[in-house]
Write a protein that holds these residues in place. Structure first.
Motif, short mmCIF file in Angstrom:
data_model
loop_
_atom_site.label_atom_id
_atom_site.label_comp_id
_atom_site.label_asym_id
_atom_site.label_seq_id
_atom_site.Cartn_x
_atom_site.Cartn_y
_atom_site.Cartn_z
N LEU A 2 -3.11 13.10 0.67
CA LEU A 2 -2.73 12.96 -0.73
C LEU A 2 -1.65 11.89 -0.88
O LEU A 2 -0.69 11.86 -0.13
CB LEU A 2 -2.18 14.27 -1.27
N CYS A 3 -1.84 11.01 -1.86
CA CYS A 3 -0.79 10.06 -2.23
C CYS A 3 -0.54 10.25 -3.72
O CYS A 3 -1.45 10.15 -4.52
CB CYS A 3 -1.22 8.62 -1.95
N ARG A 4 0.70 10.56 -4.06
CA ARG A 4 1.03 10.83 -5.46
C ARG A 4 1.44 9.56 -6.20
O ARG A 4 1.64 9.59 -7.41
CB ARG A 4 2.17 11.85 -5.55
N CYS A 5 1.63 8.44 -5.49
CA CYS A 5 2.17 7.24 -6.13
C CYS A 5 1.14 6.15 -6.39
O CYS A 5 1.04 5.64 -7.49
CB CYS A 5 3.28 6.60 -5.29
N THR A 6 0.41 5.77 -5.37
CA THR A 6 -0.28 4.47 -5.43
C THR A 6 -1.59 4.46 -6.20
O THR A 6 -2.04 3.40 -6.61
CB THR A 6 -0.62 3.97 -4.01
N GLY A 7 -2.24 5.59 -6.34
CA GLY A 7 -3.59 5.57 -6.91
C GLY A 7 -4.61 5.05 -5.92
O GLY A 7 -5.76 4.79 -6.29
N ALA A 21 0.82 -1.21 0.00
CA ALA A 21 0.00 0.00 0.00
C ALA A 21 0.86 1.27 0.00
O ALA A 21 0.36 2.35 0.29
CB ALA A 21 -0.95 -0.02 1.20
N LEU A 22 2.14 1.13 -0.29
CA LEU A 22 2.97 2.31 -0.41
C LEU A 22 4.02 2.09 -1.49
O LEU A 22 4.42 0.95 -1.75
CB LEU A 22 3.68 2.66 0.91
N GLN A 23 4.44 3.21 -2.10
CA GLN A 23 5.53 3.14 -3.06
C GLN A 23 6.69 3.97 -2.52
O GLN A 23 7.61 3.43 -1.92
CB GLN A 23 5.06 3.57 -4.45
N CYS A 24 6.61 5.30 -2.63
CA CYS A 24 7.70 6.09 -2.05
C CYS A 24 7.58 6.17 -0.54
O CYS A 24 8.56 6.39 0.16
CB CYS A 24 7.74 7.50 -2.65
N GLY A 25 6.36 6.04 -0.02
CA GLY A 25 6.16 6.02 1.43
C GLY A 25 6.07 7.37 2.10
O GLY A 25 5.90 7.45 3.31
N PHE A 26 6.14 8.43 1.31
CA PHE A 26 6.15 9.75 1.95
C PHE A 26 4.81 10.06 2.63
O PHE A 26 4.76 10.68 3.69
CB PHE A 26 6.50 10.85 0.94
N CYS A 27 3.72 9.61 2.02
CA CYS A 27 2.39 9.91 2.56
C CYS A 27 2.00 8.95 3.67
O CYS A 27 1.01 9.17 4.38
CB CYS A 27 1.34 9.82 1.44
N THR A 28 2.73 7.83 3.78
CA THR A 28 2.28 6.71 4.60
C THR A 28 2.08 7.03 6.09
O THR A 28 1.05 6.66 6.66
CB THR A 28 3.24 5.50 4.43
S1 FES Z 1 3.38 6.26 -1.63
FE1 FES Z 1 4.35 7.96 -2.55
S2 FES Z 1 2.97 9.58 -2.03
FE2 FES Z 1 1.95 7.86 -1.32
#
Ligand code: FES
Ligand SMILES: Cc1cc2nc3c(=O)[nH]c(=O)nc-3n(C[C@H](O)[C@H](O)[C@H](O)COP(=O)(O)OP(=O)(O)OC[C@H]3O[C@@H](n4cnc5c(N)ncnc54)[C@H](O)[C@@H]3O)c2cc1C
Ligand code: FES
Lengths: 293, 156
Positions: free
Chosen positions: B135-140, B98-105
């Motif tokens: 806001l999450c810019r990665c996962t959709g 449930a995360l890609q870059c993890g910044f929003c996590t």
């Molecule tokens: S995982 Fe990258 S902004 Fe949510």
């Protein structure tokens, strides 16, 4: 964006103490802090630069909804999260719960207060329009100890303007005991779900024994000049029952009498369409609530 | 200009004199040294990355002065795992990617942790509405919704 230097922060435990703290400063130099969901943005962008912040969080008498024979009293510091689920705000005053339930996001609703929204009176805010429709009254106390009640119609002025003086604290929003068959609703449309409204419409209805509208108040938010009542439409709604084609005509009247602006969110014509479609939805909800459905 | 504040973060008391204008998000990151709380919208209050719990309620820590939290309890993402074991919500995020870059996590976890206490059996619609402030810019979001739904099941 970061706040400029703030000289003092106080957290009074009584309203008197809060007003005394405000009295030590020139008008506008000390600001009350409620949920901070508008004020902190304004402080950070330096739209306002208070020397002193007076945090109202410890004032228990400003919190919560109470209902009695005389009507309903909503403390100024009552948060959206409490308003949206209060059992006293389901039918006649359901517009307030509708507005609260769709403000921003959960985090904002966990902090933002009805009093803060009304005192800030942002152009696209939900509470000012919803309150204009239900006809609430503002209970204000000044540093000189003077208490006054101001009807919402007189309280709400142009964008970011209200009848509140800088040295007055809003204690509560009060509502009269609702008649048996009354219902209200609020609905908005914004570019993303629960965003600040491009247009928001609120309506309050009182029905007679036969189910026809005895009294209506209809208000629109999201306007460049601040929230407005559509008084022509209110008059046109009188006597109409649910399903009457005259309801659409009344909403046409609202769309024509309310001056709408064109901006990067929507043009004026689109806003007028929103007044009609959202108006039809809130009328249907208000009828159902008034009929106890 | 300065105030001495005493804020309990994840059970530990931090007492310090800080400038009144210091935001709670910066108190957490710079005074307490807990950098799991992220800042991503230059403090505008619109991204939710800085979400923490104040006395159990999810709030955006960049929309508060640290002094407002004086005497209160704050929980940050570092406070979710107990004795080195991830919380069911954290574990579900891991399992569902449930995360890609993890910044929003961190912000999403702190919001959804409170959300699940109030909605132990949420619909997908309720989960999505609950996530509006993050806001999450990665996962959709699809895997985030999967993870929250599964965490609800594991916690019930
Ligand atoms: S995982 Fe990258 S902004 Fe949510
Ligand atoms: C991400 C985000 C999304 C949002 N979306 C929406 C939305 O969809 N719809 C909407 O309507 N609003 C929205 N808002 C604004 C939100 O509703 C604010 O909470 C509200 O406008 C202010 O209430 P507050 O309690 O936070 O007041 P504060 O920000 O603390 O105060 C606002 C103003 O009112 C004054 N004040 C507060 N309480 C009193 C009092 N008791 N007496 C005298 N003066 C007082 C303060 O001095 C200040 O000038 C959003 C905000 C954010 C951050
Ligand atoms: S950093 Fe707080 S909401 Fe974006």
């Amino acid at each position: 964006m970061y706040p400029a230097i703030i000289e003092d922060y106080v957290r009074p435990t009584s309203v008197d103490e809060a007003l005394k703290a405000a009295g030590k400063y020139e008008a506008g130099e000390a600001m009350f802090l409620a949920g901070g969901q508008s004020l902190m943005q304004a402080v950070k962008s330096r739209l306002v630069r208070p020397r002193c912040v007076i945090d109202l969080q410890a004032l228990k008498e400003l919190k919560g909804v109470s209902a009695g024979g005389g009507g309903i009293r909503i403390g100024a510091m009552t948060r959206y999260v409490e308003i949206m689920s209060d059992p006293n705000l389901k039918t006649a005053y359901g517009a307030l719960a509708d507005a609260a339930e769709h403000v921003g996001d959960r985090q904002v609703r966990n902090r933002g207060t009805i009093g803060g929204s009304l005192c800030w009176n942002y152009v696209a805010a939900c509470m000012p329009a919803a309150n204009l429709a239900v006809g609430s009254s503002m209970e204000l106390l000044s540093a000189t100890g003077k208490k006054r009640a101001v009807m919402v119609d007189d309280f709400i002025k142009g964008p970011l303007e209200t009848a509140r003086a800088d040295d007055e604290v809003l204690l509560a929003v009060t509502l009269p005991a609702a008649p048996a068959k009354a219902g209200s609703a609020y609905k908005k449309w914004g570019v993303v779900t629960d965003a600040l409204p491009v247009i928001g419409v609120a309506v309050y209805l009182e029905l007679d024994g036969g189910g026809a509208i005895a009294k209506a108040r209809l208000a629109v938010g999201g306007l460049a000049t601040g929230p407005k009542r559509a008084k022509g439409a209110e008059a046109a709604l009188a006597g109409k029952k649910a399903g009457d084609p005259g309801l659409a005509a009344a909403l046409d009247k609202a769309a024509s009498e309310i001056e709408t602006q064109s901006d990067h969110w929507a043009d004026s014509t689109y806003r007028k369409n929103l007044i009609r479609t959202l108006g039809a939805d809130v009328l249907a909800s208000a009828f159902a609530r008034a009929a106890g459905k | 200009m300065n105030k001495t504040v005493k804020i309990t973060i994840n059970g530990e008391i931090f007492e310090q004199s800080v400038p009144i204008r210091l935001l709670l998000s910066d108190f957490i990151r710079e005074v307490a040294g807990l950098t799991g709380t992220h800042i991503s919208c230059t403090y505008e209050g619109v991204c939710g990355a800085c979400t923490v719990q104040l006395d159990g309620a999810a709030v955006k820590s960049c929309l508060m002065l640290a002094t407002q939290a004086d005497g209160h309890e704050v929980t940050t993402v570092e406070g979710l795992a107990k004795d080195g074991k991830l919380s069911p919500l954290q574990q579900a995020f891991n399992d569902h990617h449930a995360l890609q870059c993890g910044f929003c996590t961190p912000g999403i976890l702190m919001n959804m942790d409170e959300f699940l206490k109030k909605h132990p059996n949420p619909s997908d619609d309720e989960i999505r509405t609950g996530l509006i402030g993050n806001l999450c810019r990665c996962t959709g979001y699809a895997h985030i919704v999967d993870a929250v739904r599964d965490a609800a099941k594991r916690t019930r």
